[in-house]
Design a protein around this motif. Structure first.
Motif, PDB file in Angstrom:
ATOM      1  N   PHE A 193      68.819  47.559  75.010  1.00 37.62           N
ATOM      2  CA  PHE A 193      67.475  47.186  75.156  1.00 37.62           C
ATOM      3  C   PHE A 193      66.991  48.083  74.852  1.00 37.62           C
ATOM      4  O   PHE A 193      65.180  47.901  74.932  1.00 37.62           O
ATOM      5  CB  PHE A 193      67.260  47.016  76.603  1.00 37.62           C
ATOM      6  N   LYS A 194      66.710  49.627  75.589  1.00 40.93           N
ATOM      7  CA  LYS A 194      66.169  50.523  75.401  1.00 40.93           C
ATOM      8  C   LYS A 194      65.578  50.751  74.325  1.00 40.93           C
ATOM      9  O   LYS A 194      63.783  50.567  74.276  1.00 40.93           O
ATOM     10  CB  LYS A 194      66.801  51.786  75.831  1.00 40.93           C
ATOM     11  N   ILE A 195      66.381  50.622  72.862  1.00 35.31           N
ATOM     12  CA  ILE A 195      65.974  50.604  71.588  1.00 35.31           C
ATOM     13  C   ILE A 195      64.934  49.790  71.975  1.00 35.31           C
ATOM     14  O   ILE A 195      63.493  50.066  71.247  1.00 35.31           O
ATOM     15  CB  ILE A 195      67.138  50.876  70.742  1.00 35.31           C
ATOM     16  N   LEU A 196      65.063  48.168  71.822  1.00 35.12           N
ATOM     17  CA  LEU A 196      64.290  47.493  71.123  1.00 35.12           C
ATOM     18  C   LEU A 196      62.489  47.443  72.018  1.00 35.12           C
ATOM     19  O   LEU A 196      62.126  47.656  71.985  1.00 35.12           O
ATOM     20  CB  LEU A 196      64.513  46.330  71.394  1.00 35.12           C
ATOM     21  N   HIS A 197      62.835  48.489  73.493  1.00 35.11           N
ATOM     22  CA  HIS A 197      61.657  48.266  74.496  1.00 35.11           C
ATOM     23  C   HIS A 197      60.505  49.442  74.067  1.00 35.11           C
ATOM     24  O   HIS A 197      59.554  48.613  74.047  1.00 35.11           O
ATOM     25  CB  HIS A 197      61.947  48.762  75.967  1.00 35.11           C
ATOM     26  N   SER A 198      62.051  50.538  73.356  1.00 29.74           N
ATOM     27  CA  SER A 198      60.571  51.755  72.526  1.00 29.74           C
ATOM     28  C   SER A 198      59.863  51.565  71.017  1.00 29.74           C
ATOM     29  O   SER A 198      59.421  51.681  71.018  1.00 29.74           O
ATOM     30  CB  SER A 198      61.479  52.281  72.535  1.00 29.74           C
ATOM     31  N   TRP A 199      60.257  49.868  71.098  1.00 26.91           N
ATOM     32  CA  TRP A 199      60.088  49.027  69.718  1.00 26.91           C
ATOM     33  C   TRP A 199      58.110  48.614  70.347  1.00 26.91           C
ATOM     34  O   TRP A 199      57.261  48.622  69.181  1.00 26.91           O
ATOM     35  CB  TRP A 199      60.439  48.445  68.736  1.00 26.91           C
ATOM     36  N   TRP A 200      58.078  48.179  71.343  1.00 28.28           N
ATOM     37  CA  TRP A 200      57.314  46.812  71.308  1.00 28.28           C
ATOM     38  C   TRP A 200      55.459  47.250  70.916  1.00 28.28           C
ATOM     39  O   TRP A 200      55.184  46.796  70.693  1.00 28.28           O
ATOM     40  CB  TRP A 200      57.535  46.061  72.524  1.00 28.28           C
ATOM     41  N   PRO A 201      55.384  48.505  71.011  1.00 34.07           N
ATOM     42  CA  PRO A 201      54.039  48.916  71.137  1.00 34.07           C
ATOM     43  C   PRO A 201      53.691  48.951  69.669  1.00 34.07           C
ATOM     44  O   PRO A 201      52.861  48.806  69.353  1.00 34.07           O
ATOM     45  CB  PRO A 201      54.163  50.260  71.970  1.00 34.07           C
ATOM     46  N   ALA A 202      54.490  49.277  68.762  1.00 29.26           N
ATOM     47  CA  ALA A 202      54.342  50.063  67.462  1.00 29.26           C
ATOM     48  C   ALA A 202      54.499  48.215  66.845  1.00 29.26           C
ATOM     49  O   ALA A 202      53.930  47.678  65.882  1.00 29.26           O
ATOM     50  CB  ALA A 202      54.912  50.573  66.768  1.00 29.26           C
ATOM     51  N   LEU A 203      55.291  47.498  66.993  1.00 26.76           N
ATOM     52  CA  LEU A 203      55.068  45.836  67.029  1.00 26.76           C
ATOM     53  C   LEU A 203      54.292  45.306  67.099  1.00 26.76           C
ATOM     54  O   LEU A 203      53.401  44.269  65.963  1.00 26.76           O
ATOM     55  CB  LEU A 203      56.134  45.055  67.312  1.00 26.76           C
TER      56      LEU A 203
END
Length: 491
Positions: free
Chosen positions: A409-419
């Motif tokens: 979850f932390k890995i994916l959560h850190s991506w959402w601004p870039a996505l």
């Protein structure tokens, strides 16, 4: 001590970036110029020979540089052994090439391949004699040596290849360029570093034991990178293979290759960083940084592919456009997986997991190639490869999160601004006004527009989120002079 480690890490990454990006910039210039002097068929013939050389390379790859980086002591006997093994590896590649060259030429129905492969075998022997001091310098986090060697060698390759392409108007320009640059690179490697190797087989058993775990990964990486090219070389013409090869290389140049210098700069420091209390936070930030860079480049290149090909390669390469558009997205996802699951895991002493993930990716890749060629057409292969690698990504992420004990979850959560920022960037490029301006101006405008939208979106999302100090944006703004207004104020 931590300040020293951070400083060394920073400078090693900077020099690694300069080395790799200067090489790739020169390579890009070389490709663009040569594309206007040579034909797709010329590139296709060289691609056929390169496929075979890369296969033998993968089957004999001992992973000498990673072995030296993992070896804790500074022992010249070990360095001498690694250099000696490198020479043996070179002959293990060259001799089968010399023997099999006529058969390979018959397989591809290109008689000229025999002489080309003979020349490439000689290139490999010369490269095997390079000074091992370059890897010793990397172990000491001195990437300046690698930068100087890479820069001079690539410039010599650029000058010689372009000269022969202009003079001969033939694929032999690419062969002669490799021969000349390999000799120059070997000589320069002894000029830039004082280490003088000697033949030795000290502790060769330990190196052999290590190599047993790296060779499967090397072969798997070859299949992952070259299987589709090898199949295309067999089922399609040399001209189509040349188009396909250029599309793959250009896509990889702006995606997979973009972050390799960062990996090379980080790896020598992992043994130190993994002992720190915030090592998991460092990994999360590093993984997020990869996504922040890969996404806009891959998506952006895919959307500007028509202008990019027309402006930089010329009209005879226009059929590359749809392949480049799909390969940009394919290489973007593939680059992320390479970043997460290959060298990081090897340095964390998780070679078996890295091998397993690589061969799982290859199983999906080979199945995709087979299904596409049976039920569709070879021209559909780039699109099919993208969808297959996208389907594999969740498996890789789950495996990595468990192996490194990181929260998925932390890995994916850190991506959402870039996505989200990449999605807004894509919309801005896709709906950019169709102006009747020269194509090179439209290319520049689209690139600038996309870059601005992506950067501004990240900044706005950072502010809306309350300027979190543990985010990648917070870490970046903390290091930028004059960015105090963007940093969260301290109570």
């Amino acid at each position: 001590m931590n300040d020293v480690v951070r400083t060394n890490t920073l400078f090693s990454i900077i020099w690694s970036i300069l080395s790799k990006w200067s090489s790739k910039l020169i390579g890009m210039v070389s490709t663009i110029v040569l594309a206007r002097l040579l034909t797709p068929a010329d590139f296709g013939i060289i691609a056929m020979a390169t496929i075979v050389v890369a296969l033998l390379e993968s089957m004999t790859q001992a992973g000498l540089n990673l072995y030296i980086l993992r070896y804790k002591e500074h022992d010249e006997r070990v360095f001498n052994t690694a250099w000696t093994v490198g020479i043996i590896q070179a002959f293990c590649v060259a001799i089968p090439l010399l023997i099999a060259a006529p058969w390979i030429a018959d397989f591809y129905a290109q008689p000229v391949l025999t002489e080309v492969i003979y020349c490439l075998a000689l290139v490999r022997i010369i490269q095997g004699l390079n000074n091992f001091g370059v890897f010793i310098a990397q172990k000491q986090m001195n990437f300046k040596v690698d930068f100087v060697l890479t820069l001079y060698t690539r410039l010599i390759y650029l000058a010689s290849t372009i000269f022969f392409a202009w003079y001969l108007q033939s694929f032999w320009a690419l062969v002669f360029g490799q021969l000349i640059s390999s000799v120059a690179g070997c000589l320069i490697s002894y000029w830039v570093h004082p280490y003088r190797p000697k033949l030795s087989l000290y502790n060769w058993r330990d190196l052999l034991k290590y190599s047993k775990s790296t060779v499967p990964l090397s072969i798997g990486r070859y299949i992952n990178n070259q299987a589709d090219v090898a199949v295309v070389g067999r089922v399609a013409s040399a001209e189509f293979l040349g188009l396909y090869h250029i599309a793959v290389n250009l896509a990889g140049l702006f995606t997979k290759e973009l972050l390799m210098p960062v990996i090379r700069g980080l790896i020598p420091n992992l043994s130190v960083l993994r002992e720190s209390a915030n090592f998991k936070a460092i990994l999360l930030t590093t993984f997020a940084a990869a996504v922040y860079v890969f996404l806009p480049v891959g998506v952006g290149l895919s959307l500007v592919a028509p202008e990019f090909v027309a402006v930089l390669l010329g009209d005879k390469w226009l059929s590359v456009t749809p392949m480049l558009a799909w390969f940009s997205l394919y290489a973007m996802i593939g680059g992320m997986m390479m970043f997460f699951s290959e060298q990081f895991l090897v340095m964390m002493e998780r070679e078996s997991l890295s091998n397993g993930l690589m061969w799982f990716r290859n199983l999906v890749l080979l199945s995709t190639i087979a299904i596409t060629l049976i039920y569709f057409d070879v021209k559909d292969l780039p699109q099919a490869l993208f969808w297959s690698v996208l389907a594999v990504l969740p498996v890789i992420l789950i495996s990595i999160s468990r192996a490194l004990e990181l929260s998925l979850f932390k890995i994916l959560h850190s991506w959402w601004p870039a996505l989200l920022s990449a999605a807004l960037m894509a919309l801005s490029i896709y709906y950019f006004p169709a102006l009747s301006w020269p194509l090179f101006i439209m290319l520049i405008l689209k690139v600038v527009c996309g870059a601005l939208v992506y950067a501004l979106s990240l900044i706005l999302l950072y502010i809306v989120r309350g300027r979190p100090t543990d985010s990648l944006e917070g870490a970046v703004f903390d290091k930028i002079p004059g960015a105090g207004m963007l940093r969260k104020s301290q109570p």
